[in-house]
Design a protein around this motif. Structure first.
Motif, PDB file in Angstrom:
ATOM      1  N   ALA A 202       0.837  -1.207   0.000  1.00  0.00           N
ATOM      2  CA  ALA A 202       0.000   0.000   0.000  1.00  0.00           C
ATOM      3  C   ALA A 202       0.872   1.258   0.000  1.00  0.00           C
ATOM      4  O   ALA A 202       0.564   2.245  -0.692  1.00  0.00           O
ATOM      5  CB  ALA A 202      -0.937  -0.004   1.199  1.00  0.00           C
ATOM      6  N   SER A 203       1.949   1.240   0.758  1.00  0.00           N
ATOM      7  CA  SER A 203       2.851   2.396   0.818  1.00  0.00           C
ATOM      8  C   SER A 203       3.469   2.678  -0.546  1.00  0.00           C
ATOM      9  O   SER A 203       3.570   3.838  -0.970  1.00  0.00           O
ATOM     10  CB  SER A 203       3.961   2.157   1.854  1.00  0.00           C
ATOM     11  N   GLU A 204       3.901   1.606  -1.223  1.00  0.00           N
ATOM     12  CA  GLU A 204       4.468   1.769  -2.580  1.00  0.00           C
ATOM     13  C   GLU A 204       3.422   2.357  -3.524  1.00  0.00           C
ATOM     14  O   GLU A 204       3.717   3.246  -4.336  1.00  0.00           O
ATOM     15  CB  GLU A 204       4.948   0.414  -3.117  1.00  0.00           C
ATOM     16  N   PHE A 205       2.194   1.860  -3.403  1.00  0.00           N
ATOM     17  CA  PHE A 205       1.131   2.341  -4.289  1.00  0.00           C
ATOM     18  C   PHE A 205       0.804   3.806  -4.023  1.00  0.00           C
ATOM     19  O   PHE A 205       0.666   4.597  -4.954  1.00  0.00           O
ATOM     20  CB  PHE A 205      -0.131   1.493  -4.127  1.00  0.00           C
ATOM     21  N   HIS A 206       0.639   4.189  -2.764  1.00  0.00           N
ATOM     22  CA  HIS A 206       0.298   5.577  -2.433  1.00  0.00           C
ATOM     23  C   HIS A 206       1.392   6.542  -2.908  1.00  0.00           C
ATOM     24  O   HIS A 206       1.087   7.642  -3.384  1.00  0.00           O
ATOM     25  CB  HIS A 206       0.080   5.729  -0.931  1.00  0.00           C
ATOM     26  N   SER A 207       2.648   6.116  -2.805  1.00  0.00           N
ATOM     27  CA  SER A 207       3.755   6.960  -3.285  1.00  0.00           C
ATOM     28  C   SER A 207       3.640   7.168  -4.792  1.00  0.00           C
ATOM     29  O   SER A 207       3.844   8.283  -5.300  1.00  0.00           O
ATOM     30  CB  SER A 207       5.108   6.319  -2.948  1.00  0.00           C
ATOM     31  N   TYR A 208       3.318   6.072  -5.501  1.00  0.00           N
ATOM     32  CA  TYR A 208       3.161   6.174  -6.957  1.00  0.00           C
ATOM     33  C   TYR A 208       1.941   7.030  -7.313  1.00  0.00           C
ATOM     34  O   TYR A 208       1.998   7.870  -8.223  1.00  0.00           O
ATOM     35  CB  TYR A 208       3.027   4.771  -7.550  1.00  0.00           C
TER      36      TYR A 208
ATOM     37  N   ASN B 128       0.653   9.460  -5.693  1.00  0.00           N
ATOM     38  CA  ASN B 128       0.930  10.875  -5.417  1.00  0.00           C
ATOM     39  C   ASN B 128       1.819  11.532  -6.460  1.00  0.00           C
ATOM     40  O   ASN B 128       1.852  12.772  -6.553  1.00  0.00           O
ATOM     41  CB  ASN B 128       1.561  11.018  -4.024  1.00  0.00           C
ATOM     42  N   LEU B 129       2.524  10.737  -7.271  1.00  0.00           N
ATOM     43  CA  LEU B 129       3.323  11.309  -8.359  1.00  0.00           C
ATOM     44  C   LEU B 129       2.437  12.038  -9.362  1.00  0.00           C
ATOM     45  O   LEU B 129       2.854  13.005 -10.000  1.00  0.00           O
ATOM     46  CB  LEU B 129       4.121  10.210  -9.084  1.00  0.00           C
ATOM     47  N   GLY B 130       1.197  11.539  -9.497  1.00  0.00           N
ATOM     48  CA  GLY B 130       0.256  12.139 -10.453  1.00  0.00           C
ATOM     49  C   GLY B 130      -0.197  13.536 -10.077  1.00  0.00           C
ATOM     50  O   GLY B 130      -0.715  14.275 -10.917  1.00  0.00           O
ATOM     51  N   LYS B 131       0.013  13.921  -8.825  1.00  0.00           N
ATOM     52  CA  LYS B 131      -0.381  15.267  -8.404  1.00  0.00           C
ATOM     53  C   LYS B 131       0.505  16.328  -9.038  1.00  0.00           C
ATOM     54  O   LYS B 131       0.076  17.455  -9.296  1.00  0.00           O
ATOM     55  CB  LYS B 131      -0.314  15.377  -6.874  1.00  0.00           C
ATOM     56  N   GLU B 132       1.770  15.961  -9.299  1.00  0.00           N
ATOM     57  CA  GLU B 132       2.711  16.909  -9.899  1.00  0.00           C
ATOM     58  C   GLU B 132       2.949  16.643 -11.377  1.00  0.00           C
ATOM     59  O   GLU B 132       3.258  17.559 -12.134  1.00  0.00           O
ATOM     60  CB  GLU B 132       4.048  16.836  -9.148  1.00  0.00           C
ATOM     61  N   ASN B 133       2.796  15.402 -11.783  1.00  0.00           N
ATOM     62  CA  ASN B 133       3.063  15.032 -13.174  1.00  0.00           C
ATOM     63  C   ASN B 133       1.812  14.398 -13.785  1.00  0.00           C
ATOM     64  O   ASN B 133       1.483  13.257 -13.471  1.00  0.00           O
ATOM     65  CB  ASN B 133       4.234  14.044 -13.224  1.00  0.00           C
ATOM     66  N   PRO B 134       1.106  15.127 -14.656  1.00  0.00           N
ATOM     67  CA  PRO B 134      -0.131  14.598 -15.266  1.00  0.00           C
ATOM     68  C   PRO B 134       0.064  13.261 -15.982  1.00  0.00           C
ATOM     69  O   PRO B 134      -0.866  12.460 -16.067  1.00  0.00           O
ATOM     70  CB  PRO B 134      -0.540  15.691 -16.256  1.00  0.00           C
TER      71      PRO B 134
END
Length: 576
Positions: A522-528, A530-536
């Motif tokens: 889950a931690s790995e997934f949430h980190s990934y 959250n990348l979408g918040k800065e990079n569309p």
């Protein structure tokens, strides 16, 4: 698909080929060779210690042997991108991106069997757990062991073993007499307005006894409650029925159902204690003797009496154990030996007992008796469930079963819910004490592992819901010609560890590994995410569309999360 097991098989075949050519000496057994996930800093996918294991027998330095083996491994696998060798001789393998595409295709197409060890011999297990005296509701002291036993059974079932879940009902002995008297006095309190004898420490004064008394009165049976001796047998049966109803309800709200409730009283009535003593006597494991004073006793106070003893020291115990009391009645241990003989006669491959922290000293004697009865070592596996320390507002709760003011399972579930109770009780190894913080399990943050794992599933569900797709249905993909990024491969690498997690959890009976794994995934997934918040470009949905590549990626993650949570017995909500 267990990539670690597959690569271990591949390495063993390569070793045999090199050995057959006369270029390598192999020991009689290829034990000790492992394939593991290397530390993140090495930027590799699999690491093996094969060179270090074979160094001594080949009389070569591990680094030299690693260079030879690495070349042979690379030559035999076109999916390897590079191999690096690190001191003192680890061989680290990094796969090409296509390896992970092939991996996700295989587990997507075999989602229902991913994680199951199909090569393992399947056994028949009896898991005995809880087995609290039928004298009242289950309290938090029982709760952790109950969940531990239930999830061990679930892991074994997931891995396609046969499992029977059993509760041993201690419905015989002094505690049952005192329990029945407690119900009797409460009945007389209700009917005749008599005062319950609260100064009698042998009685159970909890309010639940009043409920039992009322229920028995309401049965409208023609029972005359004026003479205890005349109705004690019938009242005992009715009282135990009430207690078991309550216990089964407590277990039910925890999500636990036993296959069998085994009565100690029936064991005694069927003379099974006498039969097992006779069996052990014929095997010459029983004799008449005297036991020295325990270390906790004053030697001056201790009276040595000749008793019937079991030769527990023949099997590694520190002293022989009494089977009979000085008054001629059987000890609790004798009844337990008879119960385990009954278990063995039912032809299970292995017996598993979940015991409370206060029974850790009991393990050796009961294991010794099972070895004597079966003629086999390790037939019985005992797991200890350590104490749970309840905290609320940073202050501990205290429990006292005799006083009737302890924290019940029902209290705990009402406070935090079934899911939090099960997940947090499993979140640490069962052989260490657990702090259960009421405030922490209600937080909606990364610090609450249950919330973090459920939120992972809910986020994936939100994507499917946005696309009007059902997350529970299989996805049909015409082509798996994808190429995943390093960020995505990082998650796939974690998913690849799932079969290994199941395998170790199953063989070592350590279910805490599953919630730990799920939290890491889950931690790995949430980190990934959250990348979408800065990079569309990293977002799962762009222009109301999602690629097949991302869709199947999400589906595979959700499958593993759901599979793990089902083993733990915890829900995966679609919305949070």
């Amino acid at each position: 698909m267990n990539i670690f097991e597959n690569y271990l098989d591949k390495i063993n075949k390569i070793l045999l080929d090199i050995s057959n050519k006369g270029d390598l000496i192999l020991p009689d057994k290829l034990d000790g060779i492992t394939t593991e996930t290397p530390p993140l800093k090495f930027n590799s996918d699999i690491s093996t210690n094969v060179a270090m294991v074979l160094s001594k027998v080949n009389k070569k330095p591990p680094m030299d042997l690693a260079n030879i083996l690495a070349e042979a491994i690379k030559k035999n696998d076109n999916l390897i991108e590079k191999i690096s060798i690190l001191k003192p001789g680890f061989i680290n393998i990094k796969f090409k991106a296509i390896f992970w595409t092939n991996f996700i295709e295989e587990i997507a197409k075999n989602s229902k069997t991913f994680g199951i060890n199909t090569k393992e011999k399947k056994n028949n297990y009896l898991v005995e757990f809880v087995s609290a005296n039928p004298t009242g509701p289950l309290h938090v002291g029982h709760c952790r062991g109950a969940i531990l036993g239930d999830v061990i059974a679930n892991i074994l079932l997931f891995n396609k073993h046969k499992v029977t879940k059993e509760y041993y009902v201690n419905d015989y002995g002094n505690q049952i007499i005192n329990f029945t008297k407690s119900v009797y006095f409460r009945i007389r309190e209700i009917i005749y307005n008599e005062t319950f004898p609260k100064d009698n420490d042998d009685l159970y004064p909890g309010d639940y006894i009043i409920d039992f008394a009322k229920n028995i009165i309401n049965l409208k049976k023609k029972i005359d409650f004026t003479d205890f001796e005349k109705i004690s047998k019938e009242l005992t049966i009715l009282s135990i029925e009430e207690a078991l109803k309550l216990i089964k309800n407590n277990l039910n709200i925890l999500g636990i159902n036993h296959d069998n409730f085994f009565s100690e009283k029936k064991l005694v009535k069927n003379n099974e204690v006498e039969k097992v003593i006779d069996f052990l006597q014929k095997k010459k494991f029983v004799y008449k003797g005297k036991i020295e004073a325990p270390a906790s006793e004053d030697n001056n106070e201790w009276i040595e009496r000749e008793q019937l003893l079991f030769k527990s020291t023949d099997f590694g115990d520190d002293k022989d154990r009494a089977l009979q009391k000085s008054d001629g009645s059987w000890t609790y241990f004798a009844s337990d030996v008879a119960y385990h003989k009954n278990k063995l006669d039912r032809n299970f491959d292995y017996l598993i007992n979940i015991l409370g922290a206060d029974h850790s000293g009991y393990i050796k004697r009961i294991s010794s008796s099972v070895e004597a009865l079966s003629g086999k070592k390790n037939k019985l596996i005992c797991k200890i469930s350590q104490l749970v320390k309840l905290l609320k507002d940073k202050k501990p709760f205290k429990m006292s079963k005799r006083k009737g003011d302890y924290i019940t399972v029902d209290d705990l579930i009402k406070e935090v819910g079934k899911d939090a109770t099960r997940f947090i009780m499993l979140n640490r190894s069962s052989d260490v004490q657990l702090d259960f913080d009421f405030d922490a399990v209600k937080e909606k943050s990364k610090d609450n592992p249950l919330y973090y794992v459920q939120y992972c599933y809910a986020r994936i569900s939100s994507v499917f819901r946005h696309l009007n797709k059902d997350l529970n249905l299989d996805i049909k993909i015409n082509s798996f010609k994808f190429e995943y990024s390093e960020d995505e491969i990082k998650i796939l690498k974690k998913i690849s560890e799932w079969p290994k997690c199941i395998d170790i959890s199953c063989t070592k009976l350590e279910p805490h590994r599953i919630p730990v794994f799920l939290y890491e995934l889950a931690s790995e997934f949430h980190s990934y995410w959250n990348l979408g918040k800065e990079n569309p470009q990293k977002r799962f949905i762009n222009d109301e569309k999602i690629s097949d590549e991302k869709l199947i990626f999400l589906k595979v993650i959700s499958n593993v999360i759901k599979s793990g949570m089902q083993i733990i017995g915890v829900d995966t909500p679609n919305k949070m």
